[in-house]
Scaffold this active site. Structure first.
Site, PDB file in Angstrom:
ATOM      1  N   CYS A 332       0.793  -1.227   0.000  1.00  0.00           N
ATOM      2  CA  CYS A 332       0.000   0.000   0.000  1.00  0.00           C
ATOM      3  C   CYS A 332       0.828   1.281   0.000  1.00  0.00           C
ATOM      4  CB  CYS A 332      -0.968   0.006   1.176  1.00  0.00           C
ATOM      5  SG  CYS A 332      -0.400  -0.888   2.609  1.00  0.00           S
ATOM      6  N   ARG A 361       6.692 -11.650   4.801  1.00  0.00           N
ATOM      7  CA  ARG A 361       6.193 -11.552   6.164  1.00  0.00           C
ATOM      8  C   ARG A 361       6.807 -12.671   6.980  1.00  0.00           C
ATOM      9  NH1 ARG A 361      -0.270 -10.420   5.062  1.00  0.00           N
ATOM     10  NH2 ARG A 361       0.064  -8.536   3.820  1.00  0.00           N
ATOM     11  N   GLN A 379       0.908 -10.820  -3.778  1.00  0.00           N
ATOM     12  CA  GLN A 379      -0.494 -10.431  -3.626  1.00  0.00           C
ATOM     13  C   GLN A 379      -1.011  -9.851  -4.927  1.00  0.00           C
ATOM     14  OE1 GLN A 379      -0.016  -7.755  -0.172  1.00  0.00           O
ATOM     15  NE2 GLN A 379      -1.589  -9.014   0.792  1.00  0.00           N
ATOM     16  N   ASP A 381      -2.741  -7.295  -5.509  1.00  0.00           N
ATOM     17  CA  ASP A 381      -3.109  -6.205  -4.616  1.00  0.00           C
ATOM     18  C   ASP A 381      -3.502  -4.976  -5.425  1.00  0.00           C
ATOM     19  OD1 ASP A 381      -3.445  -5.028  -2.220  1.00  0.00           O
ATOM     20  OD2 ASP A 381      -1.323  -4.945  -1.691  1.00  0.00           O
ATOM     21  N   HIS A 383      -5.113  -0.808  -4.884  1.00  0.00           N
ATOM     22  CA  HIS A 383      -5.601   0.261  -4.021  1.00  0.00           C
ATOM     23  C   HIS A 383      -6.376   1.233  -4.884  1.00  0.00           C
ATOM     24  CE1 HIS A 383      -2.408  -1.554  -1.671  1.00  0.00           C
ATOM     25  NE2 HIS A 383      -3.165  -1.234  -0.646  1.00  0.00           N
ATOM     26  N   LYS A 462     -14.566  -3.932   6.550  1.00  0.00           N
ATOM     27  CA  LYS A 462     -14.080  -4.754   5.440  1.00  0.00           C
ATOM     28  C   LYS A 462     -15.091  -5.813   5.032  1.00  0.00           C
ATOM     29  CE  LYS A 462     -11.776  -8.051   8.441  1.00  0.00           C
ATOM     30  NZ  LYS A 462     -10.644  -8.926   8.672  1.00  0.00           N
ATOM     31  N   HIS A 508      -8.580  -0.912  -0.102  1.00  0.00           N
ATOM     32  CA  HIS A 508      -7.509  -1.884  -0.264  1.00  0.00           C
ATOM     33  C   HIS A 508      -8.187  -3.202  -0.596  1.00  0.00           C
ATOM     34  CE1 HIS A 508      -3.817  -4.099   1.191  1.00  0.00           C
ATOM     35  NE2 HIS A 508      -4.729  -5.039   1.139  1.00  0.00           N
TER      36      HIS A 508
END
Length: 643
Positions: A332, A361, A379, A381, A383, A462, A508
């Site tokens: 992000c 991670r 990911q 991912d 945004h 979420k 997100h």
RNA sequence: GCCCUUGUAGCUCAGUCGGUAGAGUGCAUCCUUGGUAAGGAUGAGGUCACCAGUUCAAUCCUGGUCAAGGGCUCCA
């Protein structure tokens, strides 16, 4: 007073059992494990009929509630058996769980699976004795005294923690346990059970407490259902992506080199590449832009974002020229900075940034699990930065993307909206706006959903999506989160129609979640037989004898020209052997070239199902494979082919 | 991190009640030219996870380390 039982009215008896007996045949009555009262509460068969009860529903072992009782009672039977064999063991708790039950014991020597035969034999004796489960109420003080006298210190602790004045105890044979109940009438109902595994577990799940020895078991209404469950476990083992990944040469792990990080082998990398390529194109089609941020950022940036304070323990750090860097655990921040790279107008919104971002991670060593839990993963991912009034529309777009992707693989899925938790930041107004946008979008999409009250992130509500694979297991994959914090922390702004600065809202979202994990799930879902559109090897040409080599190579070349991922097996082996290997490798199309095919052109086509389509020309074969690859896209409104 | 289980050939696993090891499969070479799930022979391949201890002798026994697998969320 009369009581309604399965549509007929019978006179109330003294007990639940005597009342039911009047309505049920002897055979059916014998199979009843409990009853359900007028207001839905479960009752012991031995219990006196509650005052004013005007309806009873018998509950059988096949019923989920009945099954839960059987399992709970099985936990008691197991505890009774353990106490017989290991009198010094102290009992703690033993609930029914999703697929069975467990019981935690405090013992000097932890149990091992070698203890199972003895425990199971003892359980069998208790079951055969058909000991009734007898309920008894007791004052709390009396119960404390009872368990203290029995040396059951954990039970004493539990009783002391219970609210109210009385507790209930259940006795079967010589074993008495604190228990809310209800239970099956007697131990004979626990006839189909099996001990599964042992594990350590902390008292009350807290690692600061003593380690107990847990025995997991399962139980069913009868042997047949137990057998079916064990077979299903076997099926899950057969589908294990770690085994299939190894057998099919998709990926490997080198614990000595990089624990929790994947080595993608050529075939696995091809699968990944196709999925990535498809997914990037699909995002472009839906108005996302591709971006990519650095793999590591200076530590000050992570302090600014809040990750250093909240997520440091899971991050990897490095230093370059004495400057500290944090390797990204999320994507992000870079996306925030890309938004902030220039002055934005409301006309530019929404901005949708997509990245197949590699993150690291630090997961604890005990939780790593094949592709499903790793330390380095990718990911899908994105945004989305938009105006508050665009939020619902944007979320709806994401939900449609989720729907289409799940449809493509035939996954069922469940949607849950998580609302504001106790500990959270942001104004009530912002939370209200974001939550109603999420709920509004889910409703517009016409999806059923559940609400997890207070389960949102501290920075925003979420939506979580759990998919169900073809053998009914649930996997958490997609997540859609609204975030007020990061745009604030990075002071993001756009110029509104009014000429003033405004704060964008951020969504997100990840759909596959982790590519590694998603591929692991796909491998298990398809049991390794990947759909043609992303199977690494779509077709394999086999020769019957060496005389077919030239024709096979020619066929191979022409299929490659047609965009088909094809390999050839020209080895000096018998056809049956090569067919078997292709089958084991789960290749969708096996193309056999022998004397006849070499003369007439084309190949004889054998499908992964074993079906033989006979001789087909090169054009026909290419058409078959292509149609097969396009098939899944017919429902999703999407379109894709990799070449 | 903690508990249980496991660690022997590339893979799947035997085995040695303490005397440094075997099968299948895979790999290599040769024979075999075989029509839809395993043709045959020969050969190469192992510091029995690692480190200590006990012992004349340890892959095996003991202790430790590392790693993997199953758990550690389900609460009378």
């Amino acid at each position: 007073m009369d009581v309604r039982v399965e549509g007929q009215m019978v006179e109330a008896g003294d007990s639940v059992a005597s009342t039911l007996r009047k309505a049920l045949s002897g055979k059916r009555f014998k199979a009843v494990v409990a009853a359900c009262g007028a207001s839905g509460e479960l009752l012991d068969l031995h219990a006196p009929l509650p005052a004013g009860c005007d309806a009873l529903t018998p509950v059988f072992g096949e019923d989920p509630r009945g099954l839960e009782l059987i399992r709970h009672s099985a936990a008691h039977v197991m505890a009774a058996a353990v106490k017989r064999l290991f009198p010094e063991a102290r009992v703690t708790i033993g609930p029914a769980i999703d697929n069975g039950f467990y019981y935690d014991f405090a013992v000097a020597r932890p149990f091992s699976s070698e203890d199972f035969p003895a425990i199971e034999a003892e359980m069998r004796r208790i079951v055969d004795a058909r000991q009734p489960f007898v309920r008894r109420e007791m004052g709390k003080a009396e119960a404390v005294e009872f368990f203290r006298a029995a040396g059951e210190s954990y039970k004493v602790e539990i009783v002391e923690g219970i609210e109210g004045d009385t507790v209930s105890l259940y006795t079967c044979g010589e074993f008495t346990d604190l228990c809310r109940g209800p239970h099956v009438p007697d131990t004979g109902f626990v006839r189909a059970s099996k001990l599964m595994s042992v594990a350590g577990a902390y008292w009350r799940g807290d690692e600061k407490n003593a380690m107990l020895s847990r025995i997991y078991g399962t139980a069913f209404a009868d042997e047949k259902a137990l057998g079916a469950y064990l077979q299903q476990l076997e099926e899950a083992r057969r589908r294990d992506h770690r085994k299939l990944g190894k057998d099919l040469r998709l990926f490997s792990f080198r614990e000595d080199v990089a624990p929790g990080m994947v080595f993608w082998l050529p075939k696995g990398m091809l699968v990944r590449t196709i999925l990535e390529d498809f997914w990037r194109r699909e995002h472009l089609r839906r108005g996302y832009e591709l971006v990519q941020g650095p793999q590591m950022l200076r530590v000050e940036t992570w302090m600014k974002s809040g990750h250093y304070d909240n997520y440091r323990d899971n991050m990897y750090f490095s230093s370059i020229d004495e400057d500290a860097y944090g390797i990204k655990p999320m994507n992000c921040i870079a996306h925030m900075l890309i938004f902030g790279n220039e002055l934005r107008s409301y006309r530019d919104l929404p901005q949708r940034y997509f990245e197949l971002g590699v993150v690291h991670r630090h997961e604890k060593s005990g939780v790593l699990h094949g592709l499903l839990r790793v330390r380095q993963f990718t990911q899908d991912d994105a945004h989305i930065l938009c105006m508050p009034e665009q939020l619902e529309e944007e979320i709806l777009g994401v939900i449609h993307l989720v729907r289409d992707l799940m449809g493509l693989f035939g996954f069922e899925y469940k949607v849950a909206v998580s609302t504001r938790p106790e500990q959270s930041i942001g104004t009530d107004e912002a939370w209200e706006m974001a939550t109603s946008a999420l709920v509004g979008a889910v409703e517009k999409a016409g999806l059923p959903y559940t609400v997890n009250k207070g389960d949102g992130a501290f920075y925003g509500p979420k939506i979580d999506v759990r998919l169900l694979d073809c053998i009914g297991r649930e996997w958490q994959c997609s997540t859609i989160q609204v975030d007020f914090t990061l745009p604030e922390r990075f002071d993001l702004a756009y110029i509104g129609q009014d000429g003033g600065r405004h704060r964008p809202v951020m969504v997100h979202r990840a759909i596959m979640g982790s590519l590694e994990r998603f591929i692991g799930i796909l491998v298990e879902h398809y049991a390794g037989a990947l759909p043609v559109w992303f199977a690494p090897e779509q077709a394999r040409v086999l020769t019957v004898t060496g005389a077919g080599d030239a024709a096979a190579q020619e066929l191979c070349a022409r299929l490659k020209d047609a965009g088909i991922r094809v390999a050839s097996d020209l080895r000096n082996e018998k056809l049956g052997f090569k067919v078997r290997e292709a089958q084991v490798a789960k290749v969708p199309y096996v193309l056999v070239v022998g004397e006849k095919e070499a003369q007439e052109g084309g190949a004889s086509v054998r499908l992964r199902s074993g079906e033989n389509l006979g001789l087909k020309s090169v054009t026909e074969i290419a058409g078959l494979v292509r149609a097969d690859a396009e098939e899944p896209f017919k429902q999703g409104g999407m379109c894709y082919s990799f070449s």
